[in-house]
Design an enzyme around this catalytic site. Structure first.
Site, PDB file in Angstrom:
ATOM      1  CB  CYS A   1      -0.125  13.552 -11.015  1.00  0.00           C
ATOM      2  SG  CYS A   1      -0.774  12.202 -10.005  1.00  0.00           S
TER       3      CYS A   1
ATOM      4  CB  THR B   1       3.747   6.473  -6.022  1.00  0.00           C
ATOM      5  OG1 THR B   1       2.455   7.037  -6.608  1.00  0.00           O
ATOM      6  CG2 THR B   1       4.916   7.220  -6.395  1.00  0.00           C
TER       7      THR B   1
ATOM      8  CB  THR C   1       4.175  -1.413  12.469  1.00  0.00           C
ATOM      9  OG1 THR C   1       5.385  -1.476  13.089  1.00  0.00           O
ATOM     10  CG2 THR C   1       2.908  -1.935  12.881  1.00  0.00           C
TER      11      THR C   1
ATOM     12  CD  GLN D   1      -6.884   4.558 -13.137  1.00  0.00           C
ATOM     13  OE1 GLN D   1      -7.936   4.285 -12.798  1.00  0.00           O
ATOM     14  NE2 GLN D   1      -6.228   5.786 -12.376  1.00  0.00           N
TER      15      GLN D   1
ATOM     16  CB  SER E   1      -3.301   2.240  -6.178  1.00  0.00           C
ATOM     17  OG  SER E   1      -3.603   3.350  -5.283  1.00  0.00           O
TER      18      SER E   1
END
Ligand code: PLP
Length: 395
Positions: free
Chosen positions: A338, A81, A251, A192, A212
């Site tokens: 979601c 995201t 960081t 995906q 991701s």
């Protein structure tokens, strides 16, 4: 207990069949994370800092290799995201010169991460459609990009490589050609797809990938953008200490990045195991169609990920079925993580022109899924069918 057999994965009484929401953490990722959590600040110049830097750069090499990219073209983020929010902006730089994208074109079946339009004003975002199978309508995309007014800036285009709800795989190579012809840049949400089908940025598969970690057995809360080059880059979303060559300050999330790297190493191998995963997914669909002959399997006629099935059981709300499965010890989802909890069909089904009220149930599995778990699903499905007065052959 094996490390990946915690509550989240498989217990004696539960089967986790929701890999598209999040895949189980791989033991290799867990181990790499544990070691990395002990490390110093990778920006420090002393020996401890240099050791930490090596861990980040090793992970960067693994993630780059997964995409056929160069390590220097990987920027780590807090997830897909954030990667999408970073890339979907009108303000870019080409070397030292400003570069402006005046309009964003997003696929109507994209994940909310890109569908939200990132940093573009809502009026500068246009959705392009998919056909009833969920495949991008190439003619419609070419037409909408053909009418883009280049005098105010270039077109930026986003598409998902594989859909998180249906598993439908998009013709990304052809989409990339259309975008190139229109003089645009293509952002591919490969979240995906990666680890399930080969994705290679060097073969005309778009200009930037979004990844991701937690969809490939890495930890949640870490992802990356992977580019064809770093000549053309978006304005940073997070400014500060200049980490990630100034593209993403702060960081580095050392544990997350190391876990991501370890999962990326495994992902390349795991693509080869997909035929076995497809056989189990097909078994799920055969059981569904045997128990509910009028079930609709979305996108069944087109190329899909081997691990995903998304089906509507007419007359039975997906949320109701999901609860029944959950009570029977099976974790599946009603649409994406979601959008679960919402009543009615998902935006993906809407984009496909499917307007049933029931929504759809998603079963998404992986290399770790066992035939016994699918057997457990079949038993729960049979019970559900009996309760609904459907076919009730013993599973
Ligand atoms: N894009 C797709 C296709 C996804 O499936 C997801 C997560 O479900 C995301 C983006 C968002 O990923 P993250 O959880 O890393 O922000």
């Amino acid at each position: 207990m094996r490390p990946n057999q915690g509550e989240f994965r498989v217990t004696a009484t539960r089967a986790y069949l929701d890999f598209n929401a999040s895949a189980p953490l791989l033991p290799q990722a867990r181990e790499a994370m544990g070691a990395a959590l002990e490390l110093a600040n990778p920006s420090s110049v002393h020996a401890e800092g240099r050791t930490a830097r090596r861990a980040v750069e090793n992970a960067r090499r693994s993630v780059a290799a997964l995409a056929g990219a160069k390590p220097e073209h990987v920027v780590f983020t807090s997830g897909a995201t954030e990667a999408a929010s970073m890339l979907l902006t009108p303000d870019w730089r080409m070397g030292r010169s400003p570069l402006r994208f005046s309009h964003l074109y997003v696929c109507a079946a994209d994940h909310p991460a890109t569908l939200s339009g990132g940093r573009f004003a809502p009026g500068d975002v246009t959705l392009y459609g998919v056909d009833p199978n969920g495949v991008v309508d190439l003619a419609a995309l070419a037409s909408v990009l053909g009418s883009h007014d280049k005098s105010s800036g270039l077109p930026l285009v986003a598409v998902h490589a594989a859909n998180n709800e249906t598993g439908v795989i998009q013709p990304v190579g052809r989409i990339a050609e259309i975008v190139k012809t229109a003089g645009g840049v293509l952002i591919v949400d490969a979240v995906q797809a990666v680890g399930r089908i080969p994705v290679d940025i060097a073969v005309g598969y778009g200009d930037f990938f979004i990844f991701s970690a937690h969809k490939i057995g890495g930890p949640k809360g870490v992802g990356a953008i992977v580019g064809m080059s770093d000549l053309m880059m978006p304005a940073p979303l997070i400014a500060g200490g200049g980490q990630e060559k100034g593209h993403r300050a702060g960081t580095e999330n050392l544990g997350g990045i190391a876990g991501f790297g370890a999962a990326a190493e495994m992902a390349r191998e795991r693509v080869d195991a997909m035929p076995g995963v497809a056989a189990l997914r097909d078994r799920v669909e055969e059981a569904v169609l045997a128990r509910f002959p009028d079930a609709v399997v979305h996108g069944k006629g087109v190329e899909r990920l081997a691990n995903t099935t998304f089906f509507t059981l007419p007359g039975l709300k997906a949320e109701t079925a999901q609860i029944a499965f959950d009570l029977a010890g099976i974790a599946v989802s009603a649409g994406s993580a979601c959008s679960s909890g919402r009543i009615g069909p998902s935006h993906v089904l809407k984009a496909m022109g499917f307007d049933g009220d029931e929504g759809a149930l998603r079963v998404s599995i992986g290399v770790e899924t066992t035939p016994a778990e699918i057997g457990r699903f079949e038993v729960a499905l049979a019970t559900l069918a009996e309760r609904r007065g459907g076919r009730s052959k013993a599973a």
